[in-house]
Design a protein around this motif. Structure first.
Motif, PDB file in Angstrom:
ATOM      1  N   THR A  65       0.832  -1.198   0.000  1.00  0.00           N
ATOM      2  CA  THR A  65       0.000   0.000   0.000  1.00  0.00           C
ATOM      3  C   THR A  65       0.869   1.250   0.000  1.00  0.00           C
ATOM      4  OG1 THR A  65      -0.082   0.117   2.398  1.00  0.00           O
ATOM      5  CG2 THR A  65      -1.813  -1.181   1.304  1.00  0.00           C
ATOM      6  N   ALA A  66       0.220   2.385  -0.152  1.00  0.00           N
ATOM      7  CA  ALA A  66       0.924   3.665  -0.137  1.00  0.00           C
ATOM      8  C   ALA A  66       1.698   3.836   1.166  1.00  0.00           C
ATOM      9  CB  ALA A  66      -0.065   4.807  -0.332  1.00  0.00           C
ATOM     10  N   ALA A  67       1.103   3.440   2.266  1.00  0.00           N
ATOM     11  CA  ALA A  67       1.743   3.608   3.577  1.00  0.00           C
ATOM     12  C   ALA A  67       3.053   2.825   3.677  1.00  0.00           C
ATOM     13  CB  ALA A  67       0.796   3.194   4.693  1.00  0.00           C
ATOM     14  N   THR A  68       3.155   1.710   2.967  1.00  0.00           N
ATOM     15  CA  THR A  68       4.362   0.887   3.075  1.00  0.00           C
ATOM     16  C   THR A  68       5.510   1.393   2.217  1.00  0.00           C
ATOM     17  OG1 THR A  68       3.578  -0.677   1.392  1.00  0.00           O
ATOM     18  CG2 THR A  68       3.085  -1.202   3.692  1.00  0.00           C
ATOM     19  N   VAL A  69       5.238   2.226   1.214  1.00  0.00           N
ATOM     20  CA  VAL A  69       6.318   2.701   0.343  1.00  0.00           C
ATOM     21  C   VAL A  69       6.593   4.189   0.451  1.00  0.00           C
ATOM     22  CG1 VAL A  69       6.027   0.853  -1.349  1.00  0.00           C
ATOM     23  CG2 VAL A  69       4.814   3.001  -1.666  1.00  0.00           C
ATOM     24  N   MET A  70       5.734   4.917   1.171  1.00  0.00           N
ATOM     25  CA  MET A  70       5.895   6.377   1.226  1.00  0.00           C
ATOM     26  C   MET A  70       7.117   6.781   2.036  1.00  0.00           C
ATOM     27  SD  MET A  70       2.928   7.567   3.853  1.00  0.00           S
ATOM     28  CE  MET A  70       3.141   7.408   5.619  1.00  0.00           C
ATOM     29  N   THR A  71       7.624   7.962   1.732  1.00  0.00           N
ATOM     30  CA  THR A  71       8.709   8.578   2.477  1.00  0.00           C
ATOM     31  C   THR A  71       8.100   9.643   3.380  1.00  0.00           C
ATOM     32  OG1 THR A  71      10.251   8.220   0.662  1.00  0.00           O
ATOM     33  CG2 THR A  71      10.845   9.911   2.267  1.00  0.00           C
ATOM     34  N   ALA A  72       8.502   9.619   4.625  1.00  0.00           N
ATOM     35  CA  ALA A  72       8.015  10.617   5.591  1.00  0.00           C
ATOM     36  C   ALA A  72       9.175  10.990   6.507  1.00  0.00           C
ATOM     37  CB  ALA A  72       6.846  10.050   6.404  1.00  0.00           C
ATOM     38  N   PRO A  73       9.236  12.186   7.008  1.00  0.00           N
ATOM     39  CA  PRO A  73       8.328  13.294   6.735  1.00  0.00           C
ATOM     40  C   PRO A  73       8.559  13.855   5.333  1.00  0.00           C
ATOM     41  CG  PRO A  73      10.135  14.063   8.101  1.00  0.00           C
ATOM     42  CD  PRO A  73      10.306  12.569   7.936  1.00  0.00           C
ATOM     43  N   VAL A  74       7.601  14.617   4.875  1.00  0.00           N
ATOM     44  CA  VAL A  74       7.634  15.184   3.533  1.00  0.00           C
ATOM     45  C   VAL A  74       8.371  16.512   3.544  1.00  0.00           C
ATOM     46  CG1 VAL A  74       6.211  16.049   1.636  1.00  0.00           C
ATOM     47  CG2 VAL A  74       5.461  14.066   2.951  1.00  0.00           C
ATOM     48  N   LEU A  75       9.382  16.626   2.688  1.00  0.00           N
ATOM     49  CA  LEU A  75      10.058  17.910   2.490  1.00  0.00           C
ATOM     50  C   LEU A  75       9.109  18.783   1.681  1.00  0.00           C
ATOM     51  CD1 LEU A  75      13.604  16.626   1.484  1.00  0.00           C
ATOM     52  CD2 LEU A  75      12.893  17.533   3.702  1.00  0.00           C
ATOM     53  N   SER A  76       8.902  20.001   2.116  1.00  0.00           N
ATOM     54  CA  SER A  76       7.954  20.875   1.431  1.00  0.00           C
ATOM     55  C   SER A  76       8.291  22.329   1.696  1.00  0.00           C
ATOM     56  CB  SER A  76       6.530  20.584   1.916  1.00  0.00           C
ATOM     57  OG  SER A  76       6.406  20.925   3.285  1.00  0.00           O
ATOM     58  N   VAL A  77       7.572  23.197   0.996  1.00  0.00           N
ATOM     59  CA  VAL A  77       7.667  24.637   1.219  1.00  0.00           C
ATOM     60  C   VAL A  77       6.253  25.187   1.322  1.00  0.00           C
ATOM     61  CG1 VAL A  77       9.920  25.030   0.145  1.00  0.00           C
ATOM     62  CG2 VAL A  77       7.861  25.020  -1.277  1.00  0.00           C
ATOM     63  N   ASN A  78       6.144  26.398   1.846  1.00  0.00           N
ATOM     64  CA  ASN A  78       4.877  27.116   1.927  1.00  0.00           C
ATOM     65  C   ASN A  78       4.768  28.064   0.732  1.00  0.00           C
ATOM     66  OD1 ASN A  78       3.928  26.169   4.515  1.00  0.00           O
ATOM     67  ND2 ASN A  78       5.640  27.309   5.390  1.00  0.00           N
ATOM     68  N   GLY A  94      18.941  16.694  -3.265  1.00  0.00           N
ATOM     69  CA  GLY A  94      19.048  16.051  -4.572  1.00  0.00           C
ATOM     70  C   GLY A  94      17.698  15.718  -5.191  1.00  0.00           C
ATOM     71  N   ILE A  95      16.739  16.627  -5.061  1.00  0.00           N
ATOM     72  CA  ILE A  95      15.419  16.408  -5.639  1.00  0.00           C
ATOM     73  C   ILE A  95      15.093  17.550  -6.596  1.00  0.00           C
ATOM     74  CG2 ILE A  95      14.508  14.975  -3.771  1.00  0.00           C
ATOM     75  CD1 ILE A  95      13.263  17.425  -2.525  1.00  0.00           C
ATOM     76  N   SER A  96      14.159  17.316  -7.497  1.00  0.00           N
ATOM     77  CA  SER A  96      13.876  18.317  -8.530  1.00  0.00           C
ATOM     78  C   SER A  96      12.517  18.993  -8.386  1.00  0.00           C
ATOM     79  CB  SER A  96      13.983  17.679  -9.910  1.00  0.00           C
ATOM     80  OG  SER A  96      13.066  16.612 -10.022  1.00  0.00           O
ATOM     81  N   GLN A  97      11.724  18.570  -7.414  1.00  0.00           N
ATOM     82  CA  GLN A  97      10.445  19.219  -7.173  1.00  0.00           C
ATOM     83  C   GLN A  97      10.033  19.036  -5.715  1.00  0.00           C
ATOM     84  OE1 GLN A  97      10.176  16.594  -9.771  1.00  0.00           O
ATOM     85  NE2 GLN A  97       9.951  15.065  -8.192  1.00  0.00           N
ATOM     86  N   LEU A  98       9.167  19.923  -5.264  1.00  0.00           N
ATOM     87  CA  LEU A  98       8.689  19.891  -3.879  1.00  0.00           C
ATOM     88  C   LEU A  98       7.193  20.150  -3.847  1.00  0.00           C
ATOM     89  CD1 LEU A  98      11.281  22.199  -2.069  1.00  0.00           C
ATOM     90  CD2 LEU A  98      10.877  19.790  -1.543  1.00  0.00           C
ATOM     91  N   PRO A  99       6.494  19.468  -2.949  1.00  0.00           N
ATOM     92  CA  PRO A  99       5.099  19.854  -2.749  1.00  0.00           C
ATOM     93  C   PRO A  99       5.032  21.194  -2.019  1.00  0.00           C
ATOM     94  CG  PRO A  99       5.664  17.938  -1.383  1.00  0.00           C
ATOM     95  CD  PRO A  99       6.873  18.301  -2.169  1.00  0.00           C
ATOM     96  N   VAL A 100       4.011  21.955  -2.305  1.00  0.00           N
ATOM     97  CA  VAL A 100       3.760  23.214  -1.604  1.00  0.00           C
ATOM     98  C   VAL A 100       2.584  22.954  -0.668  1.00  0.00           C
ATOM     99  CG1 VAL A 100       3.191  25.650  -1.832  1.00  0.00           C
ATOM    100  CG2 VAL A 100       4.587  24.536  -3.592  1.00  0.00           C
TER     101      VAL A 100
END
Length: 184
Positions: A65-78, A94-100
């Motif tokens: 499931t999503a819970a078993t493969v997700m990375t947490a905590p989530v790097l993000s910006v406001n 070393g990432i190319s996009q971020l959730p806002v």
């Protein structure tokens, strides 16, 4: 072939932890159609019903499931963060996009390519003083923690990431790299 009742379809969907919108997206139909079928207010085509049944069966057979493969905590910006903060986080990790996120809720994303396009249009000095909201793009799709891996694979064919959300709050993120790492 036994045809499931509307109540059976709804019960199976809920047991799989899927929303009507999830089933609709995976089956290639509208959410309102799923709702009407589950309510018994419409008699669907056999092909439409078969799509829904296929989605639910695939979800049932998935053990990851999503819970078993997700990375947490989530790097993000406001949205009101300076764009150079997003650049700094991307560079350090070393990432190319971020959730806002705004108040823990996804409202969009920001990517290196959006920032590069802005630099090309307005120049480096203009870009340096801008905020994340000035370059924000539509957000990544969201899934519940119980979403099956098949759903995530399908979504990642068309998106760079998937956000795992429970009760309106971000719990984790899944990228193509997270899925590829399952092979090892």
């Amino acid at each position: 072939m036994e045809i499931p009742t509307p109540a059976e379809l709804r019960e199976k969907r809920l047991r799989m932890g899927l929303k009507q919108a999830d089933v609709a997206r995976m089956a290639g139909i509208s959410q309102s159609m799923v709702a009407r079928i589950e309510a018994g207010s419409v008699d669907p085509r056999v092909s439409t019903l078969a799509k829904i049944v296929d989605v639910l069966q695939a979800a049932e057979h998935s053990t990851v499931t999503a819970a078993t493969v997700m990375t947490a905590p989530v790097l993000s910006v406001n949205p009101d963060d300076p764009v150079n903060r997003a650049v700094e986080i991307m560079g350090q990790n070393g990432i190319s996009q971020l959730p806002v996120l705004e108040g823990g809720v996804p409202v969009g994303c920001i990517s290196e390519s959006a920032i590069m396009s802005a630099m090309e249009e307005g120049g480096l000095h203009q870009t340096h003083r801008k905020l994340v909201q000035d370059y924000m793009e539509p957000g990544f799709p969201t899934v519940p923690p119980t979403a099956p891996i098949d759903t995530i694979v399908h979504l990642l064919h068309h998106n760079h990431a998937v956000i795992v959300v429970e009760q309106g709050k971000v719990q984790g993120v899944i990228t193509k790299h997270d899925l590829i790492s399952l092979i090892t």
